[in-house]
Design an enzyme around this catalytic site. Structure first.
Site, PDB file in Angstrom:
ATOM      1  N   ASP A 176     -16.318  11.626 -18.323  1.00 13.84           N
ATOM      2  CA  ASP A 176     -17.414  10.756 -17.907  1.00 13.84           C
ATOM      3  C   ASP A 176     -17.093   9.308 -18.305  1.00 13.84           C
ATOM      4  O   ASP A 176     -16.696   9.055 -19.437  1.00 13.84           O
ATOM      5  CB  ASP A 176     -18.703  11.232 -18.602  1.00 13.84           C
ATOM      6  CG  ASP A 176     -19.949  10.628 -17.995  1.00 13.84           C
ATOM      7  OD1 ASP A 176     -19.831   9.876 -17.008  1.00 13.84           O
ATOM      8  OD2 ASP A 176     -21.043  10.921 -18.524  1.00 13.84           O
ATOM      9  N   ILE A 177     -17.243   8.390 -17.372  1.00 16.36           N
ATOM     10  CA  ILE A 177     -16.980   6.970 -17.666  1.00 16.36           C
ATOM     11  C   ILE A 177     -18.330   6.286 -17.875  1.00 16.36           C
ATOM     12  O   ILE A 177     -19.205   6.346 -17.003  1.00 16.36           O
ATOM     13  CB  ILE A 177     -16.220   6.292 -16.511  1.00 16.36           C
ATOM     14  CG1 ILE A 177     -14.933   7.062 -16.166  1.00 16.36           C
ATOM     15  CG2 ILE A 177     -15.908   4.829 -16.839  1.00 16.36           C
ATOM     16  CD1 ILE A 177     -13.896   7.134 -17.260  1.00 16.36           C
ATOM     17  N   SER A 205      -7.105   1.808  -3.981  1.00 15.80           N
ATOM     18  CA  SER A 205      -5.932   2.275  -3.244  1.00 15.80           C
ATOM     19  C   SER A 205      -5.068   3.189  -4.096  1.00 15.80           C
ATOM     20  O   SER A 205      -4.382   4.061  -3.574  1.00 15.80           O
ATOM     21  CB  SER A 205      -5.062   1.074  -2.863  1.00 15.80           C
ATOM     22  OG  SER A 205      -5.530   0.488  -1.699  1.00 15.80           O
ATOM     23  N   GLU A 262       0.811  -1.214   0.000  1.00 14.69           N
ATOM     24  CA  GLU A 262       0.000   0.000   0.000  1.00 14.69           C
ATOM     25  C   GLU A 262       0.847   1.268   0.000  1.00 14.69           C
ATOM     26  O   GLU A 262       0.674   2.144  -0.848  1.00 14.69           O
ATOM     27  CB  GLU A 262      -0.934  -0.002   1.218  1.00 14.69           C
ATOM     28  CG  GLU A 262      -1.854   1.189   1.286  1.00 14.69           C
ATOM     29  CD  GLU A 262      -2.828   1.222   0.132  1.00 14.69           C
ATOM     30  OE1 GLU A 262      -3.666   0.313   0.047  1.00 14.69           O
ATOM     31  OE2 GLU A 262      -2.747   2.142  -0.700  1.00 14.69           O
ATOM     32  N   ASP A 311       1.143   4.169  -2.938  1.00 11.75           N
ATOM     33  CA  ASP A 311       0.698   5.545  -2.719  1.00 11.75           C
ATOM     34  C   ASP A 311       1.796   6.550  -3.079  1.00 11.75           C
ATOM     35  O   ASP A 311       1.551   7.536  -3.774  1.00 11.75           O
ATOM     36  CB  ASP A 311       0.282   5.748  -1.251  1.00 11.75           C
ATOM     37  CG  ASP A 311      -0.936   4.915  -0.871  1.00 11.75           C
ATOM     38  OD1 ASP A 311      -1.623   4.421  -1.794  1.00 11.75           O
ATOM     39  OD2 ASP A 311      -1.200   4.747   0.338  1.00 11.75           O
ATOM     40  N   GLY A 315     -23.216  10.766 -17.044  1.00 13.35           N
ATOM     41  CA  GLY A 315     -23.436  11.520 -15.813  1.00 13.35           C
ATOM     42  C   GLY A 315     -22.945  10.713 -14.618  1.00 13.35           C
ATOM     43  O   GLY A 315     -22.310   9.664 -14.763  1.00 13.35           O
TER      44      GLY A 315
END
Ligand SMILES: *[C@@H]1O[C@H](CO)[C@@H](O)[C@H](O)[C@H]1NC(C)=O
Ligand SMILES: *[C@@H]1O[C@H](CO)[C@@H](O)[C@H](O)[C@H]1NC(C)=O
Ligand SMILES: *[C@@H]1O[C@H](CO)[C@@H](O)[C@H](O)[C@H]1NC(C)=O
Ligand SMILES: *[C@@H]1O[C@H](CO)[C@@H](O)[C@H](O)[C@H]1NC(C)=O
Ligand SMILES: *[C@@H]1O[C@H](CO)[C@@H](O)[C@H](O)[C@H]1NC(C)=O
Ligand SMILES: *[C@@H]1O[C@H](CO)[C@@H](O)[C@H](O)[C@H]1NC(C)=O
Ligand SMILES: *[C@@H]1O[C@H](CO)[C@@H](O)[C@H](O)[C@H]1NC(C)=O
Ligand SMILES: *[C@@H]1O[C@H](CO)[C@@H](O)[C@H](O)[C@H]1NC(C)=O
Ligand SMILES: *[C@@H]1O[C@H](CO)[C@@H](O)[C@H](O)[C@H]1NC(C)=O
Length: 650
Positions: free
Chosen positions: A609-610, A567, A301, A305, A628
């Protein structure tokens, strides 16, 4: 909650009776208990002369106004937009009022408990005193019993219900001893076992070995197979850093029980020389309650990051809020996030909410007596200033902790928003389910904590499918087990069972239901699963936004590999917002942007927009993306120049 060690001497040989005491008509029942575990057998009446350590938690003031006050500084159409509050202003607004303190003291004095016996906590959170069993029973018009846990022998004092004068009720959050019994402890080895599968940590769904990647010149070929820093920059049109970063805008990143390794960061920086990040570049420590980083062996993690954030924000710094000593961080505590919130807001340490004053028995206790190497200092309270932006890639299911525990944290995110902090949480890696599965008969969708809190920005994950380029649309991240990760992974999204639909997203959610109604029955009242419903039609929808979270290039323990998960998405989005704050400061504006959702939902065109993909879980395909906002990818992925324009001119 006060722990009661041994009270045998305090108990008279009277068995519990359920007969409720009469109380004067001036009094009302303040708290009443429901059914308790059969393990609490053999309750005996507390002796009249027993010493009772009493704590009265005072109600926070104005909590019900918190939502409106946050919107007042976060909604761009408000005249107070961006006028954030100081720490003291927030504290004073919510601290129990002087009126509460004096009303409760007056009541105690008139009942024979004089002020001289009363201790008052620093921030007004609670009042404490010692009373005899008889005194406390008379004060609260009830009988107290000592309960014994038949499995562990643990003892606790409690009552079934208690009374306070009507005019005092609004000033008191709870009284302890009161109706609560402590969490039932497990025995011996079991007690020392770690957090169960209700683990609250999102980890990347297992990094997998990848073809080794060597030094690369800036390019975006192959982004459908490996997401490099160049791919992230190209997907979201992030230009190279062109302003001098402000010393007051370090990016905050939270970690717990997972640690970065410097050698991996260095290997990564070396692989991507165009970012000119020198070896040894490391986050600024904000280590909480004995936490330490880096460590020799990395967790997936922290490395992920930092490897995503540095290429976006460098030479801006990162502040690492590494939390809890190694014993608790390894999972020997069922609580999560409270010690972090204590460390960045001293008033959180003792404020009371729904029967909890300061930390919960689930949380780590400092000084840590459980482990020889544990942190022996006092619990950190207000030790660090929160950064303008904080990214958190950890979380669990809404029902992994009691509702009051979650609500208290969500209120705290509201208060941090008032102070101008923008908080981002990963939306979860289990689609409409959560790490600990689904609700009801394993068919009802299980929303995420703290992803569903209406006062944070929840970030879902997208993916660039095979054979697409960075200028093609991304899709919702949704990979079956084995393709490529060992376990199935779908971006988290859905509707809360705890929080209602906030006004800032009401139109977006209504549009989704109207034009893209999901093919599942739903419930909308307080009964889970009513009408065979699978999700709460009146709950807060999440995520709010999304960013890439699949096939991410990382270095872990000396090996190049792929990683993924929401993550990754949270630090990408948070880094972009952090960059824009630097641009604001460079343009002579005030930096912090605070709670972003109101302005984001008003500027949906700042997003890509996905519209492809779903977030499978609980034996269904989950929800579908749609034009949307949708409960899969939110408003979509960021478009840096457009988002910058919106946030720079805000
Ligand atoms: C471009 O990146 C790909 C990996 O994404 C790599 O295989 C290739 O060698 C790079 N091309 C150049 C010219 O560096
Ligand atoms: C980042 O941290 C380093 C080391 O503390 C410091 O020298 C540098 O000025 C900081 N940069 C910014 C932009 O604050
Ligand atoms: C940074 O913040 C401090 C106070 O917190 C202020 O005095 C200083 O001017 C700020 N610096 C910049 C470059 O904004
Ligand atoms: C930076 O560290 C990496 C990994 O240890 C190493 O391969 C590389 O040679 C170092 N670069 C410099 C300039 O020291
Ligand atoms: C830690 O120690 C305290 C007493 O020192 C004990 O009550 C508690 O159960 C221990 N917690 C864990 C998680 O071992
Ligand atoms: C749970 O699901 C199983 C299998 O579909 C079914 O047999 C059972 O009746 C269900 N139980 C409840 C309480 O709905
Ligand atoms: C990607 O393109 C390659 C080569 O044309 C083809 O073999 C493969 O099936 C394509 N993959 C997908 C998912 O379309
Ligand atoms: C559904 O959401 C509403 C609004 O937050 C809430 O009042 C209700 O209790 C929720 N229903 C369930 C079953 O959780
Ligand atoms: C709640 O659900 C019921 C049945 O599914 C429906 O008739 C009712 O209109 C809904 N109410 C709201 C406020 O959505």
């Amino acid at each position: 909650m006060t722990r009661i060690i041994s009270l045998t001497a305090l108990v008279a040989a009277l068995a519990a009776s359920s007969a409720a005491r009469p109380s004067p008509h001036t009094h009302v029942v303040h708290e009443k208990r429901g059914a308790i575990s059969a393990r609490w057998g053999d309750a005996m009446r507390v002796r009249p002369d027993a010493d009772m350590h009493v704590k009265i938690g005072l109600s926070q003031s104005n909590l019900h106004r918190g939502h409106d006050m946050l919107m007042d500084v976060s909604d761009p159409s408000s005249e107070n937009y961006g006028k954030f509050w100081t720490e003291d202003e927030v504290h004073d607004m919510f601290a129990p009022s002087d009126e509460s303190v004096s009303a409760v003291k007056h009541w105690l004095a008139s009942s024979g408990i004089h002020e001289i016996r009363i201790t008052h906590s620093d921030n007004k959170g609670w009042l404490a005193f010692i009373a005899s069993g008889n005194e406390l029973e008379n004060l609260l018009h009830t009988d107290f019993y000592e309960y014994v846990d038949s499995e562990t022998g643990d003892k606790a004092i409690a009552t079934e219900q208690y009374h306070v004068p009507k005019h005092i009720q609004e000033h008191i959050d709870y009284i302890n001893p009161g109706i609560r019994l402590p969490y039932l402890r497990k025995r011996g080895a079991e007690a020392r076992s770690k957090r169960s599968s209700i683990s609250k940590i999102y980890k990347p769904p297992q990094t997998r070995p990848a073809p080794k990647f060597g030094p690369m010149s800036a390019n975006t070929t192959g982004c459908d197979k490996l997401i490099t820093p160049d791919c992230v920059a190209a997907l979201y049109n992030i230009p190279p850093v062109s302003v001098t970063p402000s010393p007051n805008n370090s990016l905050g990143i939270f970690e717990e029980g997972d640690y970065y390794a410097q050698s991996d960061l260095d290997s990564f920086f070396t692989r991507f020389p165009s970012y000119k990040i020198p070896n040894g570049t490391a986050p600024t420590p904000a280590f909480i309650d004995g936490a330490k980083a880096p460590q020799q062996y990395a967790g997936g993690e922290s490395n992920l990051d930092f490897m995503l954030a540095y290429p976006i924000i460098y030479p801006q710094n990162i502040t690492l809020f590494q939390t809890d000593d190694s014993y608790y961080a390894a999972g020997y505590s069922e609580g999560f996030f409270n010690t972090f919130l204590d460390a960045i807001d001293g008033s959180y340490c003792t404020s009371c909410y729904a029967g909890e004053c300061g930390n919960d028995p689930k949380d780590p206790v400092y000084p840590d007596t459980n482990s020889t190497s544990g942190y022996k200092g006092k619990l950190m309270c207000g030790t660090y200033k929160p950064t303008n932006v904080i990214s958190v890639s950890y979380g669990g299911a809404e029902d992994a902790v009691p509702q009051y525990y979650y609500e208290r944290q969500c209120n705290e995110f509201m208060k941090l928003g008032l102070r101008g902090v923008s908080i981002f949480f990963s939306s979860g890696d289990s689609g409409v389910a959560s790490r600990n599965g689904c609700l009801g008969n394993s068919t009802i969708f299980n929303p995420g904590w703290p992803a569903s809190c209406p006062y944070i920005t929840s970030v879902g994950a997208t993916k660039l499918p095979e054979n697409r380029t960075v200028t093609d649309p991304e899709v919702a991240a949704n990979d079956p087990a084995g393709h490529p990760y060992s376990s199935a992974y779908a971006t988290g999204g859905g509707f809360s069972n705890i929080f209602g639909i906030p006004d800032y997203q009401a139109d977006a959610v209504a549009n989704y239901f109207e034009k893209h109604n999901p093919p599942y029955p739903y419930y909308n009242g307080s009964k889970l699963g009513e009408n065979g419903g699978l999700y709460n039609r009146s709950g807060r929808g999440y995520p709010d936004v999304s960013a890439n979270g699949d096939n991410i290039a990382v270095y872990v323990n000396g090996e190049s590999s792929f990683s993924g998960g929401t993550s990754a998405s949270s630090p990408i989005f948070a880094s972009i917002v952090n960059r824009i704050i630097d641009e604001r400061i460079a343009a002579g504006k005030s930096g912090p942007l605070g709670f972003l959702n109101p302005i984001l939902y008003k500027n949906a065109d700042a997003f890509n927009d996905i519209t492809e993909g779903t977030n499978s879980g609980c034996g269904t395909d989950g929800f579908s993306t749609a034009p949307g906002w949708d409960p899969v990818t939110g408003l979509g992925t960021p478009n840096y120049p457009k988002l910058k324009e919106v946030l720079l001119n805000a």
